[in-house]
Design a protein around this motif. Structure first.
Motif, short mmCIF file in Angstrom:
data_model
loop_
_atom_site.label_atom_id
_atom_site.label_comp_id
_atom_site.label_asym_id
_atom_site.label_seq_id
_atom_site.Cartn_x
_atom_site.Cartn_y
_atom_site.Cartn_z
N LYS A 75 30.07 9.39 -6.39
CA LYS A 75 29.16 10.52 -6.42
C LYS A 75 29.56 11.47 -5.29
CE LYS A 75 24.78 9.83 -7.99
NZ LYS A 75 23.40 9.35 -7.90
N VAL A 76 29.60 12.75 -5.57
CA VAL A 76 30.07 13.72 -4.58
C VAL A 76 29.02 13.90 -3.48
CG1 VAL A 76 30.81 16.10 -4.22
CG2 VAL A 76 31.44 14.90 -6.33
N GLN A 77 29.45 13.67 -2.23
CA GLN A 77 28.54 13.80 -1.08
C GLN A 77 28.72 15.10 -0.33
OE1 GLN A 77 26.57 10.66 -0.26
NE2 GLN A 77 27.14 10.90 -2.40
N LEU B 123 32.31 22.05 -9.53
CA LEU B 123 31.80 20.83 -8.91
C LEU B 123 30.61 21.10 -7.99
CD1 LEU B 123 32.91 17.87 -8.91
CD2 LEU B 123 33.91 18.41 -6.70
N LYS B 124 29.60 20.24 -8.07
CA LYS B 124 28.44 20.36 -7.17
C LYS B 124 28.23 19.01 -6.47
CE LYS B 124 25.41 20.78 -10.52
NZ LYS B 124 26.35 20.44 -11.58
N GLU B 125 27.50 19.06 -5.36
CA GLU B 125 27.12 17.81 -4.71
C GLU B 125 26.27 16.99 -5.67
OE1 GLU B 125 25.42 18.20 -0.81
OE2 GLU B 125 27.20 19.26 -0.08
N ASN B 126 26.43 15.68 -5.59
CA ASN B 126 25.74 14.72 -6.46
C ASN B 126 26.29 14.62 -7.87
OD1 ASN B 126 23.92 13.57 -4.63
ND2 ASN B 126 22.68 15.44 -4.73
N ASP B 127 27.30 15.41 -8.19
CA ASP B 127 28.00 15.16 -9.45
C ASP B 127 28.70 13.80 -9.34
OD1 ASP B 127 27.41 17.44 -10.86
OD2 ASP B 127 29.20 18.53 -10.24
N VAL C 80 40.69 14.49 -12.53
CA VAL C 80 39.29 14.34 -12.11
C VAL C 80 38.39 14.74 -13.27
CG1 VAL C 80 37.51 15.05 -10.49
CG2 VAL C 80 39.89 14.97 -9.74
N GLU C 81 37.51 13.84 -13.66
CA GLU C 81 36.55 14.15 -14.71
C GLU C 81 35.19 14.29 -14.05
OE1 GLU C 81 35.78 11.91 -18.75
OE2 GLU C 81 37.47 11.03 -17.67
N ILE C 82 34.49 15.37 -14.36
CA ILE C 82 33.18 15.58 -13.75
C ILE C 82 32.09 15.06 -14.70
CG2 ILE C 82 31.58 17.30 -12.82
CD1 ILE C 82 34.04 19.03 -12.20
N ASN C 83 31.19 14.28 -14.16
CA ASN C 83 30.09 13.66 -14.92
C ASN C 83 30.55 13.07 -16.26
OD1 ASN C 83 28.16 14.31 -12.94
ND2 ASN C 83 28.10 16.41 -13.71
#
Ligand SMILES: [Zn+2]
Length: 384
Positions: free
Chosen positions: A81-83, A128-132, A158-161
């Motif tokens: 999870k993106v911090q 990309l956003k934080e918590n993605d 990189v795959e997002i969500n």
């Protein structure tokens, strides 16, 4: 070569052999003595694992939990999870060509890790956003400041969500604690704990309200290179000398960090612009305070000294927590600076990278300008 921390090797041997940690440690000691100090503790632990028929590295195909990601791996797959997300930094490679780098911190239930994106990989930041949640495939890992990082090149993905990937509660990221005497040039994301020994008055300077870059005063007003004549806002920088008993260092605080250090808002701080004498009291309150700061080192060429550029300020760290942490870390922290110098062979861009992690590029610009033109451009640097 993949580098496994000593504590992990011991843990693995303990798990597979049934020996106690004490027994394993004494075997390691025996082995290093037997080899007349020609082998490191890690090396000895490897030999012991070998003798006991214990495989330290499982063939790891597929997704790895973050705690199992080690320096020197290729083809790394993980989900986190993106911090934190940095801005993109432009830099020049040694051959003169332009490069880009950005990074983020991701975490899962077992740990957190910095992910460094090179070149076209920085393009994902716009989505990309934080918590993605991100799924990384075909990354490779390196060691930096005794921590493992995942690097992404043109082969990585990189795959997002991504569908079907869920994470429980993730572990928060923590920076590497260092003593001031251990700081080196280009240290990044390092944490210091020290006492404020001296505080300088904040310096104020005009910035563009749109891009936050420093503006220059001309006859026709304040000029931003991007936005022309603007009605400027004020930003500020403050320097303080921090002492952690190993040494002292000058720490530089920019706008947000000044606000956090002083525990004041912008409006309040701007009052000191016109009445700097009122800052005396604030200064006195700060002296002797223990603070925790996270940031990076900066070589001030002008004064030929190492400084610390803060990114996060904790003006009132919890002393109990800090002592606990020190205890814990002194138990497990086995650094090995001399290990595997040749391990970066397939990383073309690494050698010429400037500061990787910069959440505040505008502020960097200020400090760089300061190095060129010390007289007025860099508030706060001229007071020594
Ligand atoms: Zn501007």
């Amino acid at each position: 070569m993949i580098k496994i921390p000593l504590s992990q090797i011991i843990e693995k041997i303990r798990e597979k052999s049934g020996l106690s940690e004490e027994e394993i440690n004494s075997k390691i000691k025996q082995k290093t003595e037997q080899l007349s100090g020609l082998v490191s503790q890690e090396g000895a632990a490897h030999i012991i694992a070998n003798e006991l028929g214990i495989k330290l590295l499982e063939e790891s195909h597929g997704k790895l939990q973050i705690k199992n990601i080690l320096a020197g791996m290729r083809d790394v797959e993980t989900v986190g999870k993106v911090q934190q997300i940095s801005q993109i930094t432009d830099f020049q490679r040694q051959d003169g060509s332009a490069g880009q780098v950005a990074n983020m911190v991701i975490a899962d239930e077992t740990g957190s890790i910095r992910v460094v994106m090179w070149g076209a990989q920085t393009g994902i930041l716009k989505d990309l956003k934080e918590n993605d949640t991100v799924k990384i495939t075909a990354g490779y890992t390196r060691e930096n400041n005794n921590r493992t990082e995942i690097h992404l090149n043109e082969k990585s993905n990189v795959e997002i969500n991504p569908e079907g990937e869920t994470l429980g509660e993730v572990k928060e990221y923590s920076s590497a604690r260092k003593k001031i005497s251990e700081l080196k040039e280009n240290d990044n994301d390092v944490e210091l704990l020290g006492t404020i020994l001296q505080v300088f008055e904040p310096r104020f300077f005009e910035v563009c309200p749109q891009c936050n870059k420093r503006v220059r005063q001309r006859d026709d007003g304040f000029f931003c290179e991007k936005h022309n004549i603007v009605s400027p806002e004020y930003s500020y920088v403050l320097n303080a000398i921090i002492d952690d008993s190993s040494e002292t260092i000058r720490a530089v605080f920019f706008r947000k960090q000044v606000e956090d250090l002083l525990e004041m808002d912008q409006q309040k701080i701007l009052e000191y612009r016109n009445s700097p004498e009122r800052f005396e009291e604030v200064k006195n309150d700060l002296l002797g305070n223990i603070i925790k700061i996270i940031g990076r080192t900066n070589k001030n060429e002008l004064f030929d000294r190492l400084e610390f550029v803060t990114r996060l300020v904790f003006p009132k760290p919890d002393p109990k927590e800090e002592i606990e942490r020190l205890k814990k870390e002194s138990g497990t922290h086995e650094t090995q600076d001399d290990a595997t110098p040749g391990k970066t062979e397939d990383v073309p861009e690494s050698s010429s990278v400037p500061q990787e992690e910069e959440s505040k590029v505008t502020e960097e610009t200020i400090s760089e300008q300061g190095a060129e033109e010390p007289s007025k451009k860099l508030p706060g640097y001229e007071d020594l």
